[in-house]
Design an enzyme around this catalytic site. Sequence first.
Site, short mmCIF file in Angstrom:
data_model
loop_
_atom_site.label_atom_id
_atom_site.label_comp_id
_atom_site.label_asym_id
_atom_site.label_seq_id
_atom_site.Cartn_x
_atom_site.Cartn_y
_atom_site.Cartn_z
N GLY A 160 -12.33 -4.14 1.41
CA GLY A 160 -13.80 -3.87 1.71
C GLY A 160 -14.25 -2.81 0.35
NE ARG A 181 -4.30 -1.25 1.53
CZ ARG A 181 -5.52 -1.58 2.55
NH1 ARG A 181 -5.13 -1.33 3.81
NH2 ARG A 181 -6.53 -2.22 2.09
N GLY A 217 -7.73 -8.56 0.39
CA GLY A 217 -6.42 -8.70 1.04
C GLY A 217 -5.73 -10.01 0.81
CE LYS A 255 -12.67 -11.78 5.37
NZ LYS A 255 -12.12 -10.62 5.08
N1 LIG Z 1 -12.01 -24.31 2.31
C1 LIG Z 1 -11.71 -23.45 3.29
N2 LIG Z 1 -11.80 -23.59 4.51
C2 LIG Z 1 -11.51 -22.72 5.18
N3 LIG Z 1 -10.76 -21.72 5.08
C3 LIG Z 1 -10.78 -21.32 3.33
C4 LIG Z 1 -11.08 -22.36 2.67
N4 LIG Z 1 -10.94 -21.58 1.41
C5 LIG Z 1 -10.22 -20.62 1.74
N5 LIG Z 1 -10.05 -20.13 2.98
C6 LIG Z 1 -9.47 -19.23 3.54
O1 LIG Z 1 -10.21 -18.05 3.35
C7 LIG Z 1 -9.38 -16.97 3.66
C8 LIG Z 1 -9.50 -15.69 2.90
O2 LIG Z 1 -10.79 -15.32 2.68
P1 LIG Z 1 -11.24 -13.72 2.59
O3 LIG Z 1 -10.93 -13.05 3.68
O4 LIG Z 1 -12.89 -14.14 2.41
O5 LIG Z 1 -10.55 -13.39 1.26
P2 LIG Z 1 -10.11 -11.99 0.80
O6 LIG Z 1 -9.13 -11.49 1.81
O7 LIG Z 1 -9.49 -12.12 -0.41
O8 LIG Z 1 -11.42 -11.16 0.66
C9 LIG Z 1 -7.94 -17.44 3.39
O9 LIG Z 1 -7.06 -17.34 4.73
C10 LIG Z 1 -8.13 -18.80 3.21
O10 LIG Z 1 -7.04 -19.70 4.12
O1 LIG Z 2 -7.64 -2.18 5.23
C1 LIG Z 2 -8.65 -1.40 4.88
O2 LIG Z 2 -9.67 -2.24 4.66
P1 LIG Z 2 -9.51 -3.74 3.73
O3 LIG Z 2 -8.98 -4.80 4.53
O4 LIG Z 2 -11.09 -4.23 3.66
O5 LIG Z 2 -9.08 -3.35 2.54
C2 LIG Z 2 -8.84 -0.12 4.83
O6 LIG Z 2 -7.49 0.54 5.08
C3 LIG Z 2 -9.93 0.42 5.76
O7 LIG Z 2 -9.60 -0.09 7.14
P2 LIG Z 2 -10.85 -0.23 8.10
O8 LIG Z 2 -11.40 -1.47 7.78
O9 LIG Z 2 -10.33 -0.48 9.46
O10 LIG Z 2 -11.71 1.07 8.09
#
Ligand SMILES: Nc1ncnc2c1ncn2[C@@H]1O[C@H](COP(=O)(O)OP(=O)(O)O)[C@@H](O)[C@H]1O
Ligand SMILES: O=C(OP(=O)(O)O)[C@H](O)COP(=O)(O)O
Length: 655
Positions: free
Chosen positions: A377, A36, A354, A197
Amino acid sequence: MDKMTIKDIELKGKKVIMRVDFNVPMKDGVITNDKRIKAALPTIKHALNEGAKVILLSHLGRPKGEPKPEFSLKPVAERLAELLGQEVKFVPEVVGDEVKKAVDELKEGEVLVLENTRYMKGETKNDPELAKQWAELADIHVNDAFGTAHRAHASNVGIAQYIPSVAGFLMEKEIKFLSKATANPEKPYVVILGGAKVSDKIGVITNLLEVADKILIGGAMMFTFLKALGKEIGSSKFEEDKVDLAKELLEKANEKGVELVLPVDAVIAQKLEAGVEKKVVKIEDGIEDGWMGLDIGPESIELFKSKLAGAKTVVWNGPMGVFEIDDFATGTKEVANMVAEITDEGAITIIGGGDSAAAIEKFGLERKVSHVSTGGGASLEFLEGKELPGIASIASKKKINKRKYILAGNWKMNKTNLEAAEFISKLTAKIGKEKKFEVVIAPTFLALEKAVDLTASTNINVAAQNMHFEDKGAFTGEVSADMLKSLGVNYVILGHSERRNIFGETDEIINKKIKKALEKDLTPIFCIGEKLEEREKDLTFNVIEKQVKEGLYGIEKEDVKKIVIAYEPVWAIGTGKVATPEQAEEVHAYIRKLLSEMFDEDVAESVTILYGGSVKPENYFGLFTKPNIDGGLVGGASLKESFIDLADIMRTIIV
Ligand SMILES: Nc1ncnc2c1ncn2[C@@H]1O[C@H](COP(=O)(O)OP(=O)(O)O)[C@@H](O)[C@H]1O
Ligand SMILES: O=C(OP(=O)(O)O)[C@H](O)COP(=O)(O)O
């Protein structure tokens, strides 16, 4: 993009307060990923190279409104210095005297980082007072914090109430790429969703069903859908309370003819660990209790690849499996390779989130996709079709539309004929060929003839400051529409607050004058506006409504379209007080609404509405970038070179 960017503004010697998203992952005070910071470098470097004094604002983590050392931006400032290869000043304060002093000492081409914006409670509350304190440090706000764009906070959104906010390069790039996936994406359009999620991402699916051709679902998310289909999913991660929604989405996809593709096999294990026993099972055979799905299986990989072949737009959010552990990374890796391959074939491919970005980075494919968003987000909300507050607050460019943009100068009782002639010569040389908007000058009656003469072969129009509603007769000291017309004057200012308040003009008189002007083919610039005591009593809209209704009484729709309205809050005229862009825009929008109720939408959209009241180059950018403000009726600043600066501002804003 219809937003103003840092490229549109003059930066030399300017104090630029730049909101970046330096919310980087940290472990024990050490930055674990500086993506970033690197992403913000092009904008920072550009501002420094152009000779700006740069003040950087960012949050880091969620310190909840108080200083907490583990959330200090100091390590970030140090990393930034390494990346920029120049000194980066740091003040361990967010606002206050120490900050002001550091800003005062800042020289052109120097950069200063302030402490974490979230050390202040007002930041996440979008407190106007806090926003104002930051705004007072600078001339212009540059918003490059795309990752924060889904938050309406003081440092990205609130501050734009006080100083103009323009997009940085990162913001511009994010909007550009993400728009490709939301506004008329090239088809076939395939969305890949995964990760853990479901609840965070389900909103996107609903919206994407409207635009996507195929949605491929992997990751833990697939199990909520498989559960909805009545499959045995063993101990796989799923979201119980989203099963019904998953059912609904499956039905909706069916109705809409969108292919919602689920894996046909999975890699399962009994523990989420490296090196444990794993096997591949077919989804139709079910997953036994005690085992959980941690990746998509080989047949699913092939299936997903076949669905991706030939795609022209791809959005991917959420890994296909637990890619952090190599045993369960194959699905994510293979899909990533396929996405890279179709990018090479010309598809637009966008990765958001992320963990998804981390996965792409882990496989070394960052440069092989079109765009890896810095926002998790923020990119999701963008793809959901929501208007992000941190984008809405950036000033927009203006398109040529059905109403005219006008820069009008009301000279009032200033300038002798000689002075007028001298000044007009300057104006004709500098802004006499203006095409994007009309320039109108309103000298005294005595200088009108000369003004018409001097502007004859230019695009500058001449206005009178007043006229009588009768054609001729015993009206000592007055002039008629015919007299103005015979000089070649084509605009006339009517109902100015000074005429209303000093010379006792009523709405009825003004209405008669407007009618006469229209009859004689003179364009009226019809002035309205509330006094301070009326605003303080919350009567602004009532006053405006009365003035507009009585002023336009009995005038036909087609004639109303020819009128220019000037909103001039009396408390801002000659006082140095200016309405904030928001205050002015609110009234302009109200006037337009009123016109649509009194006449129709076409009239509302056709009438040019100018703002007047202490307009200066310093505040004009913020005002003119508002959608309902079509220009300015300028007093004091129209008597000097600043009038030319105002024209320059309009030229950069109109595309
Ligand atoms: N089948 C699964 N069971 C449990 N965790 C999983 C599975 N597939 C992916 N994940 C986990 O999901 C996480 C990412 O999810 P998420 O936060 O929704 O993605 P992003 O950060 O790209 O939005 C990763 O840490 C990965 O290990
Ligand atoms: O890391 C951020 O969000 P993201 O993890 O959804 O990309 C942004 O810096 C916003 O941070 P926040 O979710 O604490 O408001």
